[in-house]
Motif scaffolding. Structure first.
Motif, PDB file in Angstrom:
ATOM      1  N   LEU A 169       0.831  -1.255   0.112  1.00 34.75           N
ATOM      2  CA  LEU A 169       0.017   0.186  -0.164  1.00 34.75           C
ATOM      3  C   LEU A 169       0.958   1.157   0.066  1.00 34.75           C
ATOM      4  CD1 LEU A 169      -2.700  -0.848   2.494  1.00 34.75           C
ATOM      5  CD2 LEU A 169      -2.912  -0.656   0.214  1.00 34.75           C
ATOM      6  N   GLU A 170       1.793   1.415   0.803  1.00 31.71           N
ATOM      7  CA  GLU A 170       2.634   2.568   0.899  1.00 31.71           C
ATOM      8  C   GLU A 170       3.755   2.413   1.730  1.00 31.71           C
ATOM      9  OE1 GLU A 170       2.281   6.510   3.830  1.00 31.71           O
ATOM     10  OE2 GLU A 170       0.639   5.294   3.572  1.00 31.71           O
ATOM     11  N   ASP A 171       4.940   2.915   1.371  1.00 31.59           N
ATOM     12  CA  ASP A 171       6.278   3.095   1.778  1.00 31.59           C
ATOM     13  C   ASP A 171       6.287   3.791   2.906  1.00 31.59           C
ATOM     14  OD1 ASP A 171       7.209   0.848   0.137  1.00 31.59           O
ATOM     15  OD2 ASP A 171       7.783   2.089  -1.441  1.00 31.59           O
ATOM     16  N   LEU A 172       7.205   3.440   3.887  1.00 30.01           N
ATOM     17  CA  LEU A 172       7.166   4.238   5.172  1.00 30.01           C
ATOM     18  C   LEU A 172       8.820   4.902   5.190  1.00 30.01           C
ATOM     19  CD1 LEU A 172       4.944   2.340   7.803  1.00 30.01           C
ATOM     20  CD2 LEU A 172       4.345   4.144   6.428  1.00 30.01           C
ATOM     21  N   ASP A 173       8.858   5.986   5.861  1.00 24.29           N
ATOM     22  CA  ASP A 173      10.175   6.392   6.014  1.00 24.29           C
ATOM     23  C   ASP A 173      11.426   5.594   6.669  1.00 24.29           C
ATOM     24  OD1 ASP A 173       9.239   8.581   4.701  1.00 24.29           O
ATOM     25  OD2 ASP A 173       8.804   9.791   6.665  1.00 24.29           O
ATOM     26  N   ASP A 174      10.986   4.567   7.555  1.00 25.73           N
ATOM     27  CA  ASP A 174      11.886   3.933   8.460  1.00 25.73           C
ATOM     28  C   ASP A 174      12.195   2.712   7.573  1.00 25.73           C
ATOM     29  OD1 ASP A 174       9.404   2.371   8.619  1.00 25.73           O
ATOM     30  OD2 ASP A 174       9.857   1.667  10.891  1.00 25.73           O
ATOM     31  N   GLY A 175      11.728   2.486   6.153  1.00 24.74           N
ATOM     32  CA  GLY A 175      12.220   1.257   5.351  1.00 24.74           C
ATOM     33  C   GLY A 175      11.131  -0.033   5.557  1.00 24.74           C
TER      34      GLY A 175
END
Length: 481
Positions: A245-251
């Motif tokens: 769905l979505e990539d997050l900033d922490d990997g």
């Protein structure tokens, strides 16, 4: 009989019997409540009333190398010091008959009432943020090869191979820091770990973060366990491909997992579309999870995929979750304490009938919980990690507290408890700082196993620090499944 004994309770000599330092953790009042609940109260005075039989069962676990008569003498030997009383320890046959009268369900009731996490807010290694770290896993126990045990626990496992002894499977939820087992279920090896684990998820609480290996995942189990309010961090099989769905900033990245059966492609697409638009999917059919992919390059370097219910990286980063999962093997350490140090390496259980087998398993779980709680209490008081306390040395201290007859009248339970906690927490009873090392997965015993037999070339590798967790960033289109 002396005035001191008359003032100690109802006046029965066996009311003086306890389990040394562990009596404070397994109090007589709770035993009596469980005995009354299951209708196991004896109708007339016996040498081994029900509550003494419960303590005797735990003593049989503490002294696994000794026979029934010897353990009974160690547990009740203090009674020979009572002035004006002649006491003869129970015979082997009396011990067996007392166990048969008691049954297994009373011991299970006592375990389920008492077993709870031992770590406090100040215990080292017990928490990730506001969550108590827990793990679920299973182990196998060998049973005597009697006709009754073979009929109830056939020596053909769920894997389709025959074992030397009939075996019982135990699946348990334990605490990272203390190794205390707080929930368990047992059956024959025809039941898989996943089947037994499903009966335990209802024991989870919202303060817990439960980790599990990839063999425990199923959509049904995930939904049930998460419905308890506990947070989950499970490794999943390589064949599971969550829809990104979505990539997050922490990997890490958010994804949707769907119920694998009875869903058409159009239904899955609709559920995924709802998730993309921010709408909560039907919990019976889909769930939003956070995915963490990582490897440990200074170990075997395999790709490890975790899914978790902790969706906000601000509460736990991907690096923290990966490092947390690497500590899941603490559950194996706790099981090794029970199987190798408490019961004895390669030892079969004592019990020759199925009901007594179950009774003995619950007694071992109860005894290990009490020892783990004692160790955790002492370690927390001393300000050290519980894994620094020597399990075998603690076991010897507890054994001495059971057999010590130097003082009469006996020392009050609470005084003995605090003195034992002090002895267990002393610097001489601590291991050095744990070394960082890895070892090939292999077995010594020549029996059917998923791991190969150990070779002379198999040597451990020592490392200068903890495992290096390297997050993986996987790109490209996700398969539509």
């Amino acid at each position: 009989m002396t005035e001191w004994i008359k003032g100690a309770g109802p006046g029965r000599l066996t009311d003086l019997v306890g389990l040394g330092a562990l009596t404070s953790l397994v109090p007589r009042q709770l035993l009596d409540e469980a005995i009354e609940l299951h209708g196991c109260r004896e109708e007339w005075v016996r040498k081994l009333p029900a509550h003494v039989t419960l303590y005797l069962l735990m003593a049989l676990c503490l002294f696994a190398d000794d026979d029934n008569e010897e353990v009974a003498e160690k547990l009740t030997g203090l009674l020979t010091a009572v002035p004006g009383v002649r006491w003869e320890p129970p015979t082997r046959g009396a011990v067996t008959q007392a166990r048969q009268r008691l049954g297994a369900e009373v011991v299970r009731e006592v375990f389920e009432r008492l077993a709870r996490p031992a770590a406090t807010e100040t215990t080292s290694g017990a928490w990730l943020g506001r969550w108590r770290l827990m793990a679920i896993d299973g182990f196998i126990l060998d049973l005597p090869d009697t006709a009754a045990n073979l009929a109830e626990f056939p020596n053909d496992s769920a894997g389709g191979y025959e074992t030397v002894y009939p075996q019982a499977r135990v699946v348990a939820i334990s605490e990272y820091a203390s190794h205390a087992i707080v929930a368990a279920d047992t059956s024959g090896c025809w039941d898989s770990e996943q089947t037994l684990a499903y009966s335990l998820y209802g024991r989870l609480t919202p303060e817990m973060l439960l980790t599990a290996d990839r063999g425990f995942y199923s959509f049904r189990a995930w939904q049930y366990a998460s419905s308890t309010g506990a947070q989950l961090l499970w490794r999943v099989q390589a064949g599971l491909h969550p829809y990104r769905l979505e990539d997050l900033d922490d990997g890490s990245w958010l994804a949707v997992i769907t119920k694998p059966a009875k869903l058409h492609r159009s239904q899955k697409d609709r559920l995924r579309d709802d998730a993309r638009r921010g709408r909560e999917p039907d919990p019976d059919l889909a769930a939003i999870v956070r995915v963490v992919d990582y490897t440990v390059p200074d170990r075997r370097g395999e790709h490890i995929r975790l899914i978790t219910t902790i969706l906000d990286p601000g509460e736990a980063s991907a690096q923290q979750l990966a490092a947390c999962y690497q500590e899941r093997w603490e559950a194996e350490t706790g099981f090794a304490q029970l199987k190798i140090h408490l019961r004895g390496p390669g030892r079969v259980l004592r019990s020759r009938t199925p009901d007594l087998v179950r009774q003995e398993i619950w007694a071992y779980l109860l005894t290990h919980w009490a020892l783990a709680t004692l160790i955790c209490t002492a370690a927390t008081a001393a300000g050290v990690d519980p894994d620094r306390i020597k399990f075998l040395a603690t076991l010897r201290i507890v054994r001495r507290s059971v057999t010590d007859r130097a003082a009469f009248p006996p020392e009050p339970d609470h005084d003995l408890w605090f003195r034992t906690v002090h002895h267990v927490g002393r610097p001489r009873n601590r291991n050095p700082e744990r070394r960082h090392r890895t070892y090939p997965r292999s077995v010594k015993r020549t029996r059917r196993s998923s791991y190969r037999e150990r070779r002379p070339s198999d040597k451990g590798i020592r490392h200068t620090g903890p495992p290096t967790v390297q997050l993986l960033t996987l790109t490209g289109p996700q398969p539509a499944r």
